[in-house]
Design a protein around this motif. Sequence first.
Motif, PDB file in Angstrom:
ATOM      1  N   VAL A 276       0.687  -1.214   0.044  1.00 40.30           N
ATOM      2  CA  VAL A 276       0.048  -0.042  -0.030  1.00 40.30           C
ATOM      3  C   VAL A 276       0.819   0.987  -0.105  1.00 40.30           C
ATOM      4  O   VAL A 276       0.415   2.377   0.425  1.00 40.30           O
ATOM      5  N   HIS A 277       2.073   1.115  -0.631  1.00 41.13           N
ATOM      6  CA  HIS A 277       2.983   2.221  -0.691  1.00 41.13           C
ATOM      7  C   HIS A 277       2.384   3.445  -1.345  1.00 41.13           C
ATOM      8  O   HIS A 277       2.786   4.730  -1.154  1.00 41.13           O
ATOM      9  N   ALA A 404      -0.194  -3.816   9.780  1.00 43.50           N
ATOM     10  CA  ALA A 404       0.527  -3.211   8.841  1.00 43.50           C
ATOM     11  C   ALA A 404       1.935  -3.088   9.281  1.00 43.50           C
ATOM     12  O   ALA A 404       2.180  -2.650  10.424  1.00 43.50           O
ATOM     13  N   ARG A 405       2.874  -3.235   8.498  1.00 42.71           N
ATOM     14  CA  ARG A 405       4.196  -2.961   8.518  1.00 42.71           C
ATOM     15  C   ARG A 405       5.016  -2.389   7.623  1.00 42.71           C
ATOM     16  O   ARG A 405       4.441  -2.370   6.351  1.00 42.71           O
ATOM     17  N   HIS A 406       6.296  -1.951   7.560  1.00 47.40           N
ATOM     18  CA  HIS A 406       7.120  -1.577   6.783  1.00 47.40           C
ATOM     19  C   HIS A 406       8.193  -2.518   6.346  1.00 47.40           C
ATOM     20  O   HIS A 406       8.593  -3.154   7.351  1.00 47.40           O
ATOM     21  N   GLN A 407       8.441  -2.590   5.059  1.00 43.88           N
ATOM     22  CA  GLN A 407       9.448  -3.700   4.647  1.00 43.88           C
ATOM     23  C   GLN A 407      10.298  -3.358   3.492  1.00 43.88           C
ATOM     24  O   GLN A 407       9.882  -2.528   2.654  1.00 43.88           O
ATOM     25  N   SER A 417      11.592   1.275   1.400  1.00 43.11           N
ATOM     26  CA  SER A 417      10.741   0.899   2.214  1.00 43.11           C
ATOM     27  C   SER A 417       9.260   0.979   2.120  1.00 43.11           C
ATOM     28  O   SER A 417       8.822   2.416   1.907  1.00 43.11           O
ATOM     29  N   HIS A 418       8.637   0.084   2.060  1.00 39.98           N
ATOM     30  CA  HIS A 418       7.149   0.075   1.537  1.00 39.98           C
ATOM     31  C   HIS A 418       6.362  -0.471   2.574  1.00 39.98           C
ATOM     32  O   HIS A 418       6.592  -1.382   3.442  1.00 39.98           O
TER      33      HIS A 418
END
Length: 452
Positions: A276-277, A404-407, A417-418
Amino acid sequence: MSDSKTFNLPDLGEGLPDATIVEWFVKEGDVIRLDEPLVSMETAKAVVEVPSPVSGKVLKLAGGAGDVVVTGSMLAVFQPDPNLPQRAEGQDTGHHHGPAKPHAPEPAPAPAAAAAPAPAESERDDAGTVVGAMQSSNAVHTEQAVAVGGVKAMPAVRAMAKKLGVDLARVRASGADGAVTMADVKQAAADGSARASAAAPAVAPARAVEAAPAAPVAPQRTALSASGKPMRTQPPGVAVSGQPEQLKGVRRNMARVMADAHAKVVPTTLSDDADVHAWAPGNDVTVRLIRAIVRACKAVPAMNAWFDGDKLTRTLHPHVDIGIAVDTDDGLFVPALRNADILDARGVREGINRLRAQVEDRSIPASELSGYTISLSNFGMFAGRYATPVVVPPCVAIVAAGRARHQVTPVMGGFESHKVIPLSVTFDHRACTGGEAARFLKALIDDLALPA
């Protein structure tokens, strides 16, 4: 006692096997008139006031507050008074009596009061959902504010007051026609202005001392029990004594439904991440999830269906009604967001807010707790990435969204980082193929990847 009349617990919800006593409005020996409130009962969906079927003297009552009564079993015994109004013989009372079950369940303690989920400060400010789904009948009687003891209040409001220790007679009523509302009870509980114990008559100190038995000495806690095995302990302030507690109300029904689903469904779960970037700031996560489910249902109708395992029939639905799992202290509710496929973002948000408010104060109509075509569990506001949510028949699929998280994501020329939302889709493999489930999941991910 040949002229006595036995009143059996009616079916309060078309097939509900039992109900729990919340509060009696009379005691043995009292005289009650036809259709006056007799008892408040809690079912899997609502708190219902059962009226008296006769006018006369109350001879016997079935148990006390917190006891479970099986549908069709004795609820009360009356001695009708011929000088008071009576219902004509054969006149419909609006209730239906099922046969008594062979074994009555053990008495159960009252469930904890439902609490509204605390709003989150992130995009998940509307969450408060957990894995799973609950569905049952839709014939619970509509609640009405009834005056008992000079106080007018809905059955659910009376039940909440009892759980919170609030004396309804001392609550300032703000509802229509002087009725005490759920908000009135919660406000009184918060400010301590109407505590039930405050109205109890005081006992003379001298007599209280004389009559009071010696206080029992609490056994000293040790790390080991008498048998030498580690003993179970409990957090400070918890009142339970470690004894088994029978489930009732919403949790009781949830246990039955989940066991039934486990016995019937052939569940398979697929998981993946939605990137969802590209989202613009301010996107409503649950609204976007619902839109994605709608579009995925249109792309793969087999996942928006009901399946009858006995008749081996499948019903594909042209509309999309989404069951939204809502977590409360009383247990799991799954109200249905109707016609989600024709609602815009604002309509979806307003519908979710309305359903959650009705679940919180137990005013949601029974018809809104069944009949959905697919369900959503947004458990990620608590913790967790992936899950194996439970498909409850006749539905064939449920979507679960994790935290939700950033990876780190590889892109042309390097890494970025998305933000991603983990998704899990459980489907009934009796009714859906793995390919259909995978295409459904892909449609979810594709829609969630759009900026708006």
